[in-house]
Design a protein around this motif. Structure first.
Motif, PDB file in Angstrom:
ATOM      1  N   LEU A 119      15.542   6.976 -11.414  1.00 49.68           N
ATOM      2  CA  LEU A 119      16.617   6.274 -12.202  1.00 49.68           C
ATOM      3  C   LEU A 119      16.442   6.063 -13.705  1.00 49.68           C
ATOM      4  O   LEU A 119      17.434   6.240 -14.441  1.00 49.68           O
ATOM      5  CB  LEU A 119      16.573   4.846 -11.424  1.00 49.68           C
ATOM      6  CG  LEU A 119      17.044   4.982  -9.870  1.00 49.68           C
ATOM      7  CD1 LEU A 119      16.966   3.509  -9.493  1.00 49.68           C
ATOM      8  CD2 LEU A 119      18.474   5.268  -9.581  1.00 49.68           C
ATOM      9  N   THR A 120      15.132   5.518 -13.994  1.00 51.38           N
ATOM     10  CA  THR A 120      15.113   5.228 -15.567  1.00 51.38           C
ATOM     11  C   THR A 120      15.110   6.738 -16.254  1.00 51.38           C
ATOM     12  O   THR A 120      15.722   6.578 -17.553  1.00 51.38           O
ATOM     13  CB  THR A 120      13.584   4.713 -15.621  1.00 51.38           C
ATOM     14  OG1 THR A 120      12.664   5.357 -15.145  1.00 51.38           O
ATOM     15  CG2 THR A 120      13.829   3.379 -15.326  1.00 51.38           C
ATOM     16  N   MET A 121      14.372   7.847 -15.733  1.00 51.66           N
ATOM     17  CA  MET A 121      14.742   9.124 -16.789  1.00 51.66           C
ATOM     18  C   MET A 121      16.314   9.389 -16.833  1.00 51.66           C
ATOM     19  O   MET A 121      16.635   9.966 -17.920  1.00 51.66           O
ATOM     20  CB  MET A 121      14.009  10.207 -15.934  1.00 51.66           C
ATOM     21  CG  MET A 121      12.380   9.818 -15.801  1.00 51.66           C
ATOM     22  SD  MET A 121      11.706   9.876 -17.670  1.00 51.66           S
ATOM     23  CE  MET A 121      11.599   8.260 -17.753  1.00 51.66           C
ATOM     24  N   VAL A 122      17.079   9.288 -15.556  1.00 50.54           N
ATOM     25  CA  VAL A 122      18.482   9.729 -15.774  1.00 50.54           C
ATOM     26  C   VAL A 122      19.026   8.772 -16.899  1.00 50.54           C
ATOM     27  O   VAL A 122      19.972   9.287 -17.574  1.00 50.54           O
ATOM     28  CB  VAL A 122      19.106   9.494 -14.455  1.00 50.54           C
ATOM     29  CG1 VAL A 122      20.578   9.453 -14.580  1.00 50.54           C
ATOM     30  CG2 VAL A 122      18.612  10.523 -13.604  1.00 50.54           C
ATOM     31  N   LEU A 123      18.812   7.375 -16.848  1.00 54.16           N
ATOM     32  CA  LEU A 123      19.170   6.551 -17.667  1.00 54.16           C
ATOM     33  C   LEU A 123      19.088   6.786 -19.166  1.00 54.16           C
ATOM     34  O   LEU A 123      19.797   6.980 -20.053  1.00 54.16           O
ATOM     35  CB  LEU A 123      18.957   5.225 -17.398  1.00 54.16           C
ATOM     36  CG  LEU A 123      19.500   3.905 -18.266  1.00 54.16           C
ATOM     37  CD1 LEU A 123      21.038   3.750 -18.249  1.00 54.16           C
ATOM     38  CD2 LEU A 123      18.842   2.743 -17.852  1.00 54.16           C
ATOM     39  N   PHE A 124      17.637   7.261 -19.297  1.00 53.96           N
ATOM     40  CA  PHE A 124      17.258   7.461 -20.598  1.00 53.96           C
ATOM     41  C   PHE A 124      17.931   8.665 -21.185  1.00 53.96           C
ATOM     42  O   PHE A 124      18.100   8.794 -22.482  1.00 53.96           O
ATOM     43  CB  PHE A 124      15.505   7.329 -20.605  1.00 53.96           C
ATOM     44  CG  PHE A 124      14.867   6.064 -20.537  1.00 53.96           C
ATOM     45  CD1 PHE A 124      15.724   4.945 -20.739  1.00 53.96           C
ATOM     46  CD2 PHE A 124      13.657   6.063 -19.883  1.00 53.96           C
ATOM     47  CE1 PHE A 124      15.134   3.678 -20.569  1.00 53.96           C
ATOM     48  CE2 PHE A 124      13.151   4.787 -19.908  1.00 53.96           C
ATOM     49  CZ  PHE A 124      13.732   3.608 -20.042  1.00 53.96           C
ATOM     50  N   THR A 125      17.799   9.495 -20.313  1.00 53.80           N
ATOM     51  CA  THR A 125      18.550  10.840 -20.795  1.00 53.80           C
ATOM     52  C   THR A 125      20.022  10.600 -21.192  1.00 53.80           C
ATOM     53  O   THR A 125      20.418  11.353 -22.322  1.00 53.80           O
ATOM     54  CB  THR A 125      18.379  11.978 -19.790  1.00 53.80           C
ATOM     55  OG1 THR A 125      17.132  12.114 -19.103  1.00 53.80           O
ATOM     56  CG2 THR A 125      19.160  13.116 -20.222  1.00 53.80           C
ATOM     57  N   VAL A 152       0.845  -1.224  -0.078  1.00 58.51           N
ATOM     58  CA  VAL A 152       0.034  -0.004  -0.188  1.00 58.51           C
ATOM     59  C   VAL A 152       0.906   1.355   0.136  1.00 58.51           C
ATOM     60  O   VAL A 152       0.658   2.255  -0.576  1.00 58.51           O
ATOM     61  CB  VAL A 152      -0.830   0.120   1.318  1.00 58.51           C
ATOM     62  CG1 VAL A 152      -1.548   1.297   1.286  1.00 58.51           C
ATOM     63  CG2 VAL A 152      -2.097  -0.992   1.028  1.00 58.51           C
ATOM     64  N   PHE A 153       2.030   1.111   0.646  1.00 54.65           N
ATOM     65  CA  PHE A 153       2.822   2.272   0.624  1.00 54.65           C
ATOM     66  C   PHE A 153       4.134   2.238   0.125  1.00 54.65           C
ATOM     67  O   PHE A 153       5.004   2.904  -0.478  1.00 54.65           O
ATOM     68  CB  PHE A 153       3.178   2.834   2.189  1.00 54.65           C
ATOM     69  CG  PHE A 153       4.113   2.015   2.835  1.00 54.65           C
ATOM     70  CD1 PHE A 153       3.805   0.794   3.377  1.00 54.65           C
ATOM     71  CD2 PHE A 153       5.276   2.688   3.176  1.00 54.65           C
ATOM     72  CE1 PHE A 153       4.882   0.217   4.230  1.00 54.65           C
ATOM     73  CE2 PHE A 153       6.236   1.969   3.811  1.00 54.65           C
ATOM     74  CZ  PHE A 153       6.048   0.769   4.248  1.00 54.65           C
ATOM     75  N   ILE A 154       4.633   0.978  -0.215  1.00 57.06           N
ATOM     76  CA  ILE A 154       5.903   0.632  -0.837  1.00 57.06           C
ATOM     77  C   ILE A 154       5.744   0.959  -2.349  1.00 57.06           C
ATOM     78  O   ILE A 154       6.624   1.605  -2.740  1.00 57.06           O
ATOM     79  CB  ILE A 154       6.285  -0.905  -0.656  1.00 57.06           C
ATOM     80  CG1 ILE A 154       6.880  -0.929   1.008  1.00 57.06           C
ATOM     81  CG2 ILE A 154       7.329  -1.092  -1.309  1.00 57.06           C
ATOM     82  CD1 ILE A 154       7.362  -2.387   1.147  1.00 57.06           C
ATOM     83  N   VAL A 155       4.737   0.605  -3.073  1.00 60.41           N
ATOM     84  CA  VAL A 155       4.689   0.489  -4.339  1.00 60.41           C
ATOM     85  C   VAL A 155       4.650   1.985  -4.980  1.00 60.41           C
ATOM     86  O   VAL A 155       5.446   2.734  -5.791  1.00 60.41           O
ATOM     87  CB  VAL A 155       3.410  -0.216  -4.958  1.00 60.41           C
ATOM     88  CG1 VAL A 155       3.132   0.254  -6.374  1.00 60.41           C
ATOM     89  CG2 VAL A 155       3.551  -1.543  -4.765  1.00 60.41           C
ATOM     90  N   PRO A 156       3.842   2.962  -4.294  1.00 58.66           N
ATOM     91  CA  PRO A 156       4.043   4.126  -4.655  1.00 58.66           C
ATOM     92  C   PRO A 156       5.535   5.067  -4.518  1.00 58.66           C
ATOM     93  O   PRO A 156       5.679   5.749  -5.243  1.00 58.66           O
ATOM     94  CB  PRO A 156       3.041   4.932  -3.830  1.00 58.66           C
ATOM     95  CG  PRO A 156       1.871   4.009  -3.450  1.00 58.66           C
ATOM     96  CD  PRO A 156       2.701   2.794  -3.084  1.00 58.66           C
ATOM     97  N   GLY A 157       5.998   4.689  -3.456  1.00 63.61           N
ATOM     98  CA  GLY A 157       7.546   5.306  -3.078  1.00 63.61           C
ATOM     99  C   GLY A 157       8.274   4.452  -4.093  1.00 63.61           C
ATOM    100  O   GLY A 157       9.215   5.258  -4.637  1.00 63.61           O
ATOM    101  N   LEU A 158       8.301   3.296  -4.596  1.00 66.03           N
ATOM    102  CA  LEU A 158       8.968   2.667  -5.576  1.00 66.03           C
ATOM    103  C   LEU A 158       8.712   3.441  -6.945  1.00 66.03           C
ATOM    104  O   LEU A 158       9.861   3.505  -7.724  1.00 66.03           O
ATOM    105  CB  LEU A 158       9.044   1.301  -5.545  1.00 66.03           C
ATOM    106  CG  LEU A 158       9.403   0.446  -4.499  1.00 66.03           C
ATOM    107  CD1 LEU A 158       9.065  -1.030  -4.708  1.00 66.03           C
ATOM    108  CD2 LEU A 158      11.065   0.614  -4.376  1.00 66.03           C
ATOM    109  N   CYS A 159       7.716   3.823  -7.354  1.00 64.92           N
ATOM    110  CA  CYS A 159       7.340   4.383  -8.571  1.00 64.92           C
ATOM    111  C   CYS A 159       8.269   5.807  -8.708  1.00 64.92           C
ATOM    112  O   CYS A 159       8.718   5.927  -9.831  1.00 64.92           O
ATOM    113  CB  CYS A 159       5.992   4.930  -8.791  1.00 64.92           C
ATOM    114  SG  CYS A 159       4.834   3.341  -8.865  1.00 64.92           S
ATOM    115  N   GLY A 160       8.329   6.369  -7.651  1.00 65.68           N
ATOM    116  CA  GLY A 160       9.146   7.622  -7.655  1.00 65.68           C
ATOM    117  C   GLY A 160      10.466   7.421  -7.988  1.00 65.68           C
ATOM    118  O   GLY A 160      11.376   7.782  -8.672  1.00 65.68           O
TER     119      GLY A 160
END
Length: 203
Positions: free
Chosen positions: A177-183, A164-172
């Motif tokens: 991480l992925t945006m830095v990698l894709f950039t 309930v609270f881990i999944v929203p935190g992991l999304c951020g």
């Protein structure tokens, strides 16, 4: 320069994020108290709960219904209800009150559950000074009271499900991480194709 900044900056940001922002030490949760007993022992009970450091009493309300409204509004995370028969419950060895907890975060809920083990022997001595020479039944009642002082009522996540609270935190975290990698990949690819120099020389 950009690569050097990324090599140094990203680990520093992640260390700060995981080391300080993600903190499982629960302290100073905003709490309210509904003390319907209004006795010296009940006030001492509220003080003992606050002295644990887990909660910080920010408000005193007249009844448990107000505690529920405060929880629903999000102004408090923990509500402590001490009923009118507080001292009788204390002597009989029953739970002397109830903790109303916003259980949407299981870490907070587990920390609040630790408050159920507040020692009651000092309060019992205050109510009944002769408890040390009491009979076997009274001594057993004192022991039972010391074993579990408060009953816990969890709201919003009674099953204490971590997703309930881990999944929203992991999304951020994952998006960061992925945006830095894709950039980084996009910049390298544009340079390989020669587009980056073209963009630099374009007016």
């Amino acid at each position: 320069r950009l690569s050097g900044a990324m090599i140094v900056g990203i680990p520093v940001v992640m260390t700060l994020l995981f080391g300080y922002a993600i903190n499982t030490d629960v302290r100073d949760l905003p709490a309210a108290v509904a003390d319907q007993a209004g006795t010296t022992a009940s006030r001492a009970m509220a003080a003992a709960v606050e002295a644990s450091g887990v909660v910080r009493i920010v408000e005193r309300v007249p009844d448990p219904a107000t505690l529920e409204r405060r929880l629903a509004a999000g102004s408090i995370v923990v509500g402590l209800h001490l009923p009118q028969d507080f001292e009788q419950r204390l002597v009989e060895g029953r739970p002397v009150g109830q903790l109303l907890v916003d259980g949407s975060d299981p870490v907070v809920q587990n920390a609040a559950r630790a408050l159920t083990q507040v020692p009651l022997q000092a309060l019992l001595d205050r109510v009944r000074p002769a408890a040390s020479v009491a009979g076997p039944d009274q001594a057993a009642a004192a022991g039972q009271a010391a074993g579990g002082a408060l009953a816990v009522r969890a709201y919003y996540n009674p099953e204490r499900r971590s997703p309930v609270f881990i999944v929203p935190g992991l999304c951020g975290v994952i998006l960061t991480l992925t945006m830095v990698l894709f950039t980084a990949v996009a910049i390298v690819r544009e340079r390989e194709r020669g587009n980056l120099e073209l963009l630099i020389t374009t007016p």
